[in-house]
Design an enzyme around this catalytic site. Structure first.
Site, PDB file in Angstrom:
ATOM      1  CB  THR A 114      26.256  81.383  39.709  1.00 18.42           C
ATOM      2  OG1 THR A 114      24.923  81.731  39.335  1.00 18.42           O
ATOM      3  CG2 THR A 114      27.213  82.272  38.950  1.00 18.42           C
ATOM      4  CB  THR A 190      23.350  82.811  45.725  1.00 17.84           C
ATOM      5  OG1 THR A 190      22.875  83.374  44.496  1.00 17.84           O
ATOM      6  CG2 THR A 190      24.851  82.663  45.684  1.00 17.84           C
ATOM      7  CG  ASP A 191      18.690  82.605  42.834  1.00 18.26           C
ATOM      8  OD1 ASP A 191      19.578  83.452  43.056  1.00 18.26           O
ATOM      9  OD2 ASP A 191      18.202  82.426  41.692  1.00 18.26           O
ATOM     10  CE  LYS A 269      20.751  86.153  45.576  1.00 14.66           C
ATOM     11  NZ  LYS A 269      20.944  85.392  44.351  1.00 14.66           N
TER      12      LYS A 269
END
Ligand code: ASP
Length: 468
Positions: A114, A190-191, A269
């Site tokens: 992202t 980020t995942d 996360k």
């Protein structure tokens, strides 16, 4: 009746056709206009977006002022009033970074996610489209911090990152370290950032400079985007902090007050949408950071060194799996892994590290067939403890090795990395159980765990005492 877009239609109504186009015309509103819409289901305010390729002809896509996009059935719209018009240009020009010989050199290696994304009006989705140079165009404050060199290694969402990309990244980091940069920033989705952070913690050891991973939960076209703040914090950390480790630099609290620096092997996360999604597990974060300032929380981190040497050790055997145990798991889950040639199995077991009795026999056979089986805990916090119940002892007798307080994903990455070096049972065990970057710690602090439970009086009291 539907009609084909004329040249004029395509300029004003960007992709709309059929019922949706007819309704937009009737209502007298254009694409890119800020509108107030009343419908049978309620009233909405926002900007009419161009129609994406994959959308149907019945809906109008509205970007609401909170940043979310919704589809509104064209026929359900009663009235629409234009209150503004602002055509967005999402292509941010590549800009050459202004160089200042007084400032430290930092390299940003882009992988995608992202943070490297903008909204794509062709498909309506967020796509990886920013080059790192465009990122600088969007965040000019970066020039106050350092001289930034940018390299786009990949342009992928992080679910597509894997051993191949980890290895490429580790090698690219090695090249930058040898060149003598002051720090390295890695832009990443980020995942799976914590998987890559773990991989880099093993593949790049004894780094002389900070290696800082950064991403964003919200893309930069959204008002609440965390992209710019995260990037500024990460670039500052890479350029100026004395913290020579693989870290993740992301929102600490829910606002952009400061970021937290998490150690690459202890981070995870923990929320699907919050910007403050990353948490250090089994410990406390290394530091708080703002653009211009780092406040250490721990003092036991590796310090920056002036030399240009690091141990780059990129290898991985990807015949490794994580098995997340659930009640009533059947033996064939384990059997099929062995039948398919898997050489490493990391179990995320219940409680202190358990699985049901029917799995004992297939696990014994897996070990007999040469698989390396390690136990971690689903609770994430705390240690595997297989001496407490006889079931734990039984599992150890079968050859299942307790992996202390290594997080399941970290144990998965480390096992793949270890098996990339050797399949010798004792050597793999020694590699797995000898901590390299705090993936196994001697103890877990109480205050780290507490912070996960805000809202509880005892925790509120504790948080109140922290001078943040
Ligand atoms: N799906 C995205 C990714 O991990 C989410 C993000 O970047 O935050 O690449």
């Amino acid at each position: 009746m539907t009609k084909n877009n004329s040249a004029d239609d395509s300029a004003v109504y960007k992709g709309y056709k059929g019922t949706a186009l007819a309704r937009l015309k009737e209502l007298g509103v254009r694409v890119w206009s800020d509108v107030e819409i009343t419908t049978e289901k309620g009233n909405f305010k926002g900007v009419i977006l161009p129609r994406s390729e994959s959308a149907d002809d019945l809906h109008i896509v509205l970007k609401m002022h909170n940043g979310y996009n919704i589809g509104i059935l064209a026929d359900s719209i009663r009235t629409a009033k234009e209150i503004g018009y602002k055509e967005a240009h999402y292509k941010i020009p590549e800009q050459e970074f202004p160089r200042d010989p007084e400032k430290p050199e930092v390299t940003l290696l882009g992988t995608g996610g992202t943070i490297a994304s903008r909204l794509d009006y062709r498909t309506g989705a967020v796509i990886p489209a920013f080059t790192p140079g465009e990122l600088y165009g969007a965040v000019p404050e970066l020039a106050d911090i350092c001289n930034l060199d940018t390299k786009k290694l990949f342009g992928i969402f992080s679910e597509n990152m894997g051993p191949e990309q980890w290895i490429t990244l580790a090698k690219a980091i090695g090249v930058e370290i040898e060149k003598g940069v002051s720090g390295i920033v890695i832009g990443h989705g980020t995942d799976t950032m914590h998987h890559t952070a773990a991989a880099l913690s093993f593949m790049v050891q004894k780094t002389p400079v900070p290696i800082v991973m950064v991403g964003s939960q919200r893309s930069s076209d959204r008002p609440s985007s965390d992209a710019a703040f995260n990037l500024r914090c990460a670039v500052w950390t890479a350029a100026h902090s004395d913290l020579a480790e693989v870290t993740v630099c992301m929102f600490g609290p829910t606002s952009d007050k400061y970021n937290l620096l998490h150690q690459g092997t202890r981070v995870r996360k923990m929320h699907s949408s919050y910007r403050s999604t990353f948490r250090t597990i089994g410990d406390v974060p290394l530091a708080m950071v703002e653009p211009g300032k780092m406040t250490p929380i721990r003092s036991d981190y590796n310090r920056r060194r002036p030399d240009k040497s690091a141990t780059i050790d990129p290898s991985f055997d990807d015949r490794v799996a994580i098995v997340y145990y659930y009640p009533n798991m059947k033996p064939d889950i384990i059997e099929s892994l062995v039948d398919n040639g898997y050489k490493g199995i990391v179990i995320a077991g219940t409680g202190l590290g358990h699985v049901n009795k029917p799995l004992y026999e297939p696990l014994r056979k897996a070990v007999e067939a040469g698989a390396h089986v390690y136990m971690t805990v689903q609770t994430l916090w705390g240690y595997v403890q297989m001496f407490v119940y006889d079931t734990g002892r039984d599992l150890m007798d079968l050859g299942v090795v307790p992996a202390a307080n290594m997080l399941p994903e970290v144990a998965y990455v480390k096992l793949g990395w270890a098996l990339g070096h050797t399949h010798d049972r004792e050597k793999v065990k020694e590699m797995m159980l000898t901590p390299i970057a705090n993936e196994i710690t001697e103890r877990e602090p109480f205050d780290g765990y507490l912070i996960m439970q805000g809202g509880v009086p005892e925790v509120e009291e504790f948080i109140g005492k922290l001078k943040l």
